[in-house]
Design a protein around this motif. Structure first.
Motif, PDB file in Angstrom:
ATOM      1  N   GLU A   1      12.167  -1.537  48.417  1.00 51.90           N
ATOM      2  CA  GLU A   1      11.836  -1.059  47.078  1.00 51.90           C
ATOM      3  C   GLU A   1      10.591  -1.784  46.604  1.00 51.90           C
ATOM      4  OE1 GLU A   1      14.913  -1.048  44.102  1.00 51.90           O
ATOM      5  OE2 GLU A   1      16.451  -0.659  45.616  1.00 51.90           O
ATOM      6  N   LYS A   2       9.712  -1.070  45.932  1.00 54.10           N
ATOM      7  CA  LYS A   2       8.477  -1.670  45.434  1.00 54.10           C
ATOM      8  C   LYS A   2       8.101  -1.015  44.118  1.00 54.10           C
ATOM      9  CE  LYS A   2       4.359  -3.606  45.306  1.00 54.10           C
ATOM     10  NZ  LYS A   2       4.223  -4.915  44.735  1.00 54.10           N
ATOM     11  N   THR A   3       7.863  -1.842  43.111  1.00 56.97           N
ATOM     12  CA  THR A   3       7.292  -1.378  41.853  1.00 56.97           C
ATOM     13  C   THR A   3       5.873  -1.908  41.819  1.00 56.97           C
ATOM     14  OG1 THR A   3       9.440  -1.429  40.741  1.00 56.97           O
ATOM     15  CG2 THR A   3       7.469  -1.401  39.338  1.00 56.97           C
ATOM     16  N   TRP A   4       4.919  -1.005  41.776  1.00 58.18           N
ATOM     17  CA  TRP A   4       3.514  -1.392  41.813  1.00 58.18           C
ATOM     18  C   TRP A   4       3.084  -1.938  40.462  1.00 58.18           C
ATOM     19  CZ3 TRP A   4       0.968  -1.386  46.353  1.00 58.18           C
ATOM     20  CH2 TRP A   4       1.559  -0.709  47.400  1.00 58.18           C
ATOM     21  N   GLY A   5       2.286  -2.993  40.502  1.00 58.10           N
ATOM     22  CA  GLY A   5       1.846  -3.658  39.284  1.00 58.10           C
ATOM     23  C   GLY A   5       0.523  -3.143  38.766  1.00 58.10           C
ATOM     24  N   TYR A   6       0.097  -3.786  37.705  1.00 56.70           N
ATOM     25  CA  TYR A   6      -1.183  -3.449  37.082  1.00 56.70           C
ATOM     26  C   TYR A   6      -2.329  -3.680  38.059  1.00 56.70           C
ATOM     27  CZ  TYR A   6       1.503  -3.651  32.771  1.00 56.70           C
ATOM     28  OH  TYR A   6       2.430  -3.447  31.797  1.00 56.70           O
ATOM     29  N   PHE A   7      -3.393  -2.978  37.853  1.00 51.05           N
ATOM     30  CA  PHE A   7      -4.639  -3.112  38.601  1.00 51.05           C
ATOM     31  C   PHE A   7      -4.532  -2.605  40.039  1.00 51.05           C
ATOM     32  CE2 PHE A   7      -4.463  -6.673  35.519  1.00 51.05           C
ATOM     33  CZ  PHE A   7      -5.335  -6.133  34.581  1.00 51.05           C
ATOM     34  N   SER A   8      -3.444  -1.943  40.376  1.00 46.42           N
ATOM     35  CA  SER A   8      -3.374  -1.299  41.684  1.00 46.42           C
ATOM     36  C   SER A   8      -3.592   0.195  41.469  1.00 46.42           C
ATOM     37  CB  SER A   8      -2.012  -1.540  42.347  1.00 46.42           C
ATOM     38  OG  SER A   8      -1.017  -0.745  41.736  1.00 46.42           O
ATOM     39  N   GLU A   9      -3.922   0.893  42.526  1.00 42.27           N
ATOM     40  CA  GLU A   9      -4.094   2.337  42.411  1.00 42.27           C
ATOM     41  C   GLU A   9      -2.765   3.045  42.166  1.00 42.27           C
ATOM     42  OE1 GLU A   9      -6.432   4.069  45.533  1.00 42.27           O
ATOM     43  OE2 GLU A   9      -7.907   2.443  45.458  1.00 42.27           O
ATOM     44  N   GLN A  10      -1.656   2.347  42.388  1.00 46.96           N
ATOM     45  CA  GLN A  10      -0.318   2.920  42.218  1.00 46.96           C
ATOM     46  C   GLN A  10       0.335   2.441  40.918  1.00 46.96           C
ATOM     47  OE1 GLN A  10       0.337   5.048  44.649  1.00 46.96           O
ATOM     48  NE2 GLN A  10      -1.372   4.340  45.864  1.00 46.96           N
ATOM     49  N   ASP A  11      -0.423   1.974  39.982  1.00 45.58           N
ATOM     50  CA  ASP A  11       0.054   1.336  38.747  1.00 45.58           C
ATOM     51  C   ASP A  11       1.319   1.989  38.174  1.00 45.58           C
ATOM     52  OD1 ASP A  11       0.254  -0.134  36.420  1.00 45.58           O
ATOM     53  OD2 ASP A  11      -1.549   0.668  35.501  1.00 45.58           O
ATOM     54  N   GLY A  12       2.406   1.225  38.134  1.00 45.34           N
ATOM     55  CA  GLY A  12       3.656   1.679  37.545  1.00 45.34           C
ATOM     56  C   GLY A  12       4.530   2.524  38.451  1.00 45.34           C
ATOM     57  N   ARG A  13       4.035   2.905  39.592  1.00 43.55           N
ATOM     58  CA  ARG A  13       4.804   3.740  40.514  1.00 43.55           C
ATOM     59  C   ARG A  13       5.928   2.930  41.140  1.00 43.55           C
ATOM     60  NH1 ARG A  13       2.387   7.286  45.531  1.00 43.55           N
ATOM     61  NH2 ARG A  13       4.310   7.335  46.715  1.00 43.55           N
ATOM     62  N   GLN A  14       7.081   3.567  41.339  1.00 48.47           N
ATOM     63  CA  GLN A  14       8.224   2.920  41.990  1.00 48.47           C
ATOM     64  C   GLN A  14       8.535   3.679  43.276  1.00 48.47           C
ATOM     65  OE1 GLN A  14      11.213   3.052  38.899  1.00 48.47           O
ATOM     66  NE2 GLN A  14      10.683   0.989  38.260  1.00 48.47           N
ATOM     67  N   ASP A  15       8.496   2.966  44.381  1.00 56.53           N
ATOM     68  CA  ASP A  15       8.790   3.557  45.684  1.00 56.53           C
ATOM     69  C   ASP A  15      10.034   2.910  46.278  1.00 56.53           C
ATOM     70  OD1 ASP A  15       6.487   5.173  45.688  1.00 56.53           O
ATOM     71  OD2 ASP A  15       5.271   3.606  46.591  1.00 56.53           O
ATOM     72  N   ALA A  16      10.792   3.681  47.040  1.00 59.08           N
ATOM     73  CA  ALA A  16      11.944   3.158  47.779  1.00 59.08           C
ATOM     74  C   ALA A  16      12.105   4.006  49.033  1.00 59.08           C
ATOM     75  CB  ALA A  16      13.213   3.216  46.942  1.00 59.08           C
ATOM     76  N   PHE A  17      12.479   3.343  50.134  1.00 59.89           N
ATOM     77  CA  PHE A  17      12.731   4.090  51.363  1.00 59.89           C
ATOM     78  C   PHE A  17      13.709   3.340  52.249  1.00 59.89           C
ATOM     79  CE2 PHE A  17       9.001   1.501  52.346  1.00 59.89           C
ATOM     80  CZ  PHE A  17       9.271   1.014  53.619  1.00 59.89           C
ATOM     81  N   ASP A  18      14.318   4.101  53.171  1.00 60.07           N
ATOM     82  CA  ASP A  18      15.275   3.565  54.130  1.00 60.07           C
ATOM     83  C   ASP A  18      14.831   3.966  55.529  1.00 60.07           C
ATOM     84  OD1 ASP A  18      17.321   2.572  52.217  1.00 60.07           O
ATOM     85  OD2 ASP A  18      17.425   4.686  51.682  1.00 60.07           O
ATOM     86  N   LEU A  19      14.988   3.035  56.480  1.00 57.84           N
ATOM     87  CA  LEU A  19      14.647   3.312  57.873  1.00 57.84           C
ATOM     88  C   LEU A  19      15.810   2.915  58.771  1.00 57.84           C
ATOM     89  CD1 LEU A  19      11.019   1.851  58.087  1.00 57.84           C
ATOM     90  CD2 LEU A  19      11.670   4.258  57.895  1.00 57.84           C
ATOM     91  N   CYS A  20      16.101   3.762  59.769  1.00 58.15           N
ATOM     92  CA  CYS A  20      17.072   3.391  60.790  1.00 58.15           C
ATOM     93  C   CYS A  20      16.443   2.287  61.647  1.00 58.15           C
ATOM     94  CB  CYS A  20      17.458   4.608  61.639  1.00 58.15           C
ATOM     95  SG  CYS A  20      16.139   5.274  62.677  1.00 58.15           S
TER      96      CYS A  20
ATOM     97  N   VAL B   1      19.823   8.521  54.484  1.00 54.57           N
ATOM     98  CA  VAL B   1      19.028   9.300  55.432  1.00 54.57           C
ATOM     99  C   VAL B   1      17.749   8.513  55.711  1.00 54.57           C
ATOM    100  CG1 VAL B   1      17.787  11.462  55.809  1.00 54.57           C
ATOM    101  CG2 VAL B   1      19.962  11.473  54.595  1.00 54.57           C
ATOM    102  N   CYS B   2      17.391   8.391  56.983  1.00 59.02           N
ATOM    103  CA  CYS B   2      16.183   7.676  57.375  1.00 59.02           C
ATOM    104  C   CYS B   2      14.954   8.457  56.921  1.00 59.02           C
ATOM    105  CB  CYS B   2      16.152   7.490  58.895  1.00 59.02           C
ATOM    106  SG  CYS B   2      14.639   6.703  59.488  1.00 59.02           S
ATOM    107  N   ASN B   3      14.075   7.793  56.179  1.00 58.46           N
ATOM    108  CA  ASN B   3      12.840   8.437  55.729  1.00 58.46           C
ATOM    109  C   ASN B   3      11.872   8.680  56.891  1.00 58.46           C
ATOM    110  OD1 ASN B   3      13.842   6.961  53.127  1.00 58.46           O
ATOM    111  ND2 ASN B   3      12.338   8.446  52.433  1.00 58.46           N
ATOM    112  N   GLY B   4      12.045   7.967  57.995  1.00 52.98           N
ATOM    113  CA  GLY B   4      11.152   8.126  59.140  1.00 52.98           C
ATOM    114  C   GLY B   4      11.470   9.343  59.983  1.00 52.98           C
ATOM    115  N   CYS B   5      12.706   9.445  60.437  1.00 48.09           N
ATOM    116  CA  CYS B   5      13.076  10.516  61.368  1.00 48.09           C
ATOM    117  C   CYS B   5      13.951  11.594  60.739  1.00 48.09           C
ATOM    118  CB  CYS B   5      13.777   9.931  62.588  1.00 48.09           C
ATOM    119  SG  CYS B   5      15.364   9.144  62.214  1.00 48.09           S
ATOM    120  N   GLY B   6      14.493  11.326  59.559  1.00 47.56           N
ATOM    121  CA  GLY B   6      15.310  12.320  58.872  1.00 47.56           C
ATOM    122  C   GLY B   6      16.770  12.353  59.276  1.00 47.56           C
TER     123      GLY B   6
END
Length: 74
Positions: A37-56, A18-23
């Motif tokens: 996909e992105k795993t945020w590293g140390y010293f970022s405000e997102q430290d340790g957070r894992q994000d993933a998304f799909d776009l059409c 499912v497209c994260n942009g339009c649904g």
């Protein structure tokens, strides 16, 4: 001589995208999409957070058209 044991192995099989942009649902066959996909590293405000998304393709185009520095075609 070889002996085998029969076991149950759990597999993850992609069943829907499912497209994260339009649904909208993106067909698994006959369509392409952008996956990130992105795993945020140390010293970022997102430290340790894992994000993933799909776009059409349409949402990908809309997102990249807004870039100040355009993507180089290769």
């Amino acid at each position: 001589m070889r002996e085998y044991q029969t076991g149950v192995r759990e597999e993850r099989v992609l069943s829907k995208v499912v497209c994260n942009g339009c649904g909208r649902e993106i067909p698994l066959r006959g369509a392409d999409y952008f996956h990130a996909e992105k795993t945020w590293g140390y010293f970022s405000e997102q430290d340790g957070r894992q994000d993933a998304f799909d776009l059409c393709e349409e949402c990908y185009r809309k997102m990249t058209e807004g870039f100040r520095i355009k993507i180089e075609e290769k």
